[in-house]
Design a protein around this motif. Structure first.
Motif, PDB file in Angstrom:
ATOM      1  N   LYS A  54       1.149  -1.316   0.166  1.00  0.00           N
ATOM      2  CA  LYS A  54      -0.148  -0.355  -0.416  1.00  0.00           C
ATOM      3  C   LYS A  54       0.918   1.216  -0.102  1.00  0.00           C
ATOM      4  CE  LYS A  54      -3.336  -2.302   2.943  1.00  0.00           C
ATOM      5  NZ  LYS A  54      -4.433  -2.029   3.929  1.00  0.00           N
ATOM      6  N   SER A  55       2.016   1.371   0.703  1.00  0.00           N
ATOM      7  CA  SER A  55       2.750   2.404   0.941  1.00  0.00           C
ATOM      8  C   SER A  55       3.927   2.639  -0.271  1.00  0.00           C
ATOM      9  CB  SER A  55       3.414   2.182   2.126  1.00  0.00           C
ATOM     10  OG  SER A  55       4.462   1.251   2.277  1.00  0.00           O
ATOM     11  N   ARG A  56       3.744   1.604  -1.104  1.00  0.00           N
ATOM     12  CA  ARG A  56       4.511   2.049  -2.346  1.00  0.00           C
ATOM     13  C   ARG A  56       3.981   2.034  -3.540  1.00  0.00           C
ATOM     14  NH1 ARG A  56       6.581   3.651   1.165  1.00  0.00           N
ATOM     15  NH2 ARG A  56       9.042   3.642   1.906  1.00  0.00           N
ATOM     16  N   SER A  57       4.354   2.631  -4.535  1.00  0.00           N
ATOM     17  CA  SER A  57       3.731   2.112  -5.906  1.00  0.00           C
ATOM     18  C   SER A  57       4.415   0.934  -6.674  1.00  0.00           C
ATOM     19  CB  SER A  57       4.340   3.314  -6.543  1.00  0.00           C
ATOM     20  OG  SER A  57       6.013   3.672  -7.242  1.00  0.00           O
ATOM     21  N   VAL A  58       3.292   0.570  -7.824  1.00  0.00           N
ATOM     22  CA  VAL A  58       4.260  -0.071  -8.293  1.00  0.00           C
ATOM     23  C   VAL A  58       5.571  -0.561  -9.080  1.00  0.00           C
ATOM     24  CG1 VAL A  58       3.752  -2.110 -10.333  1.00  0.00           C
ATOM     25  CG2 VAL A  58       2.259  -1.232  -8.689  1.00  0.00           C
ATOM     26  N   GLY A  59       5.859   0.696  -9.411  1.00  0.00           N
ATOM     27  CA  GLY A  59       6.839   1.284  -9.979  1.00  0.00           C
ATOM     28  C   GLY A  59       8.084   1.774  -9.210  1.00  0.00           C
ATOM     29  N   GLN A  60       7.626   1.933  -7.766  1.00  0.00           N
ATOM     30  CA  GLN A  60       8.880   1.561  -6.021  1.00  0.00           C
ATOM     31  C   GLN A  60       9.313   0.438  -6.285  1.00  0.00           C
ATOM     32  OE1 GLN A  60       6.269   3.543  -4.626  1.00  0.00           O
ATOM     33  NE2 GLN A  60       7.742   5.405  -4.031  1.00  0.00           N
TER      34      GLN A  60
END
Length: 189
Positions: A149-155
């Motif tokens: 939840k706290s990180r994007s798919v890109g990250q």
């Protein structure tokens, strides 16, 4: 009196080593060999499953050795939730997942969307979607589809790619990242 497990580690020793991980900076891994050598004396995996309601937060590697009893617990946790079939997961995939998690500097556990996938489940999913590989590494216990939840798919994808430990699939529209310990390759967007 210290209780020593069958693998020679004391409970106090494991707890002390676990506490030490909170103050050790995470190394940046750029290649599989460097990643495996630089992973340290403790490796930890944290996940929950929205499908089963289960969660796992465990140390699975200590002082250069995988802990067999813990690997069995992770295998059960990562079972095919559709039919409860389990499989011996490849612990190298746990290493990729753990290193990527550490690189992102998060405390949040991964949400496991898919770990082991039985051939029956894989065939059913293939019949519904063109994005499911016929010989998926999920069926070999070498892949996981994960979300934070706290990180994007890109990250998440960048962290996994940095590890160079296997394949990284980016599924932005479905909001998850595929991590595996197969050949190094990338796809999706």
């Amino acid at each position: 009196m210290a209780i020593i497990s069958s693998n020679g580690f004391t409970r106090r020793g494991l707890l002390g080593a676990f506490a030490a991980t909170a103050i050790v900076a995470a190394p940046a891994f750029t290649a599989t060999a460097g990643y495996l050598k630089g992973a340290g004396d403790i490796r930890r995996i944290r996940m929950y499953s929205g499908r089963t309601g289960e969660s796992i937060d465990t140390i699975y590697w200590v002082e250069g050795e995988y802990i067999p009893e813990v690997l069995k617990e992770i295998n059960h946790f990562m079972r095919d939730w559709r039919n409860s079939k389990t499989f011996r997961m490849d612990p190298r995939n746990f290493d990729v997942m753990a290193a990527a998690h550490r690189l992102m500097d998060v405390n949040e556990p991964y949400m496991l969307l898919s770990g082991y996938r039985s051939p029956e489940t894989n065939a059913m999913l293939r019949s519904k979607s063109g994005g499911v590989a016929k010989n998926s590494l999920h069926m070999k216990g070498q892949a996981a589809d994960l979300r934070l939840k706290s990180r994007s798919v890109g990250q998440m994808a960048r962290a996994a790619k940095t590890c160079s430990g296997g394949g990284v699939g980016t599924y932005s529209r479905s909001n998850f990242v595929h991590m595996d310990c197969g050949p190094v390759r990338t796809w999706g967007g």
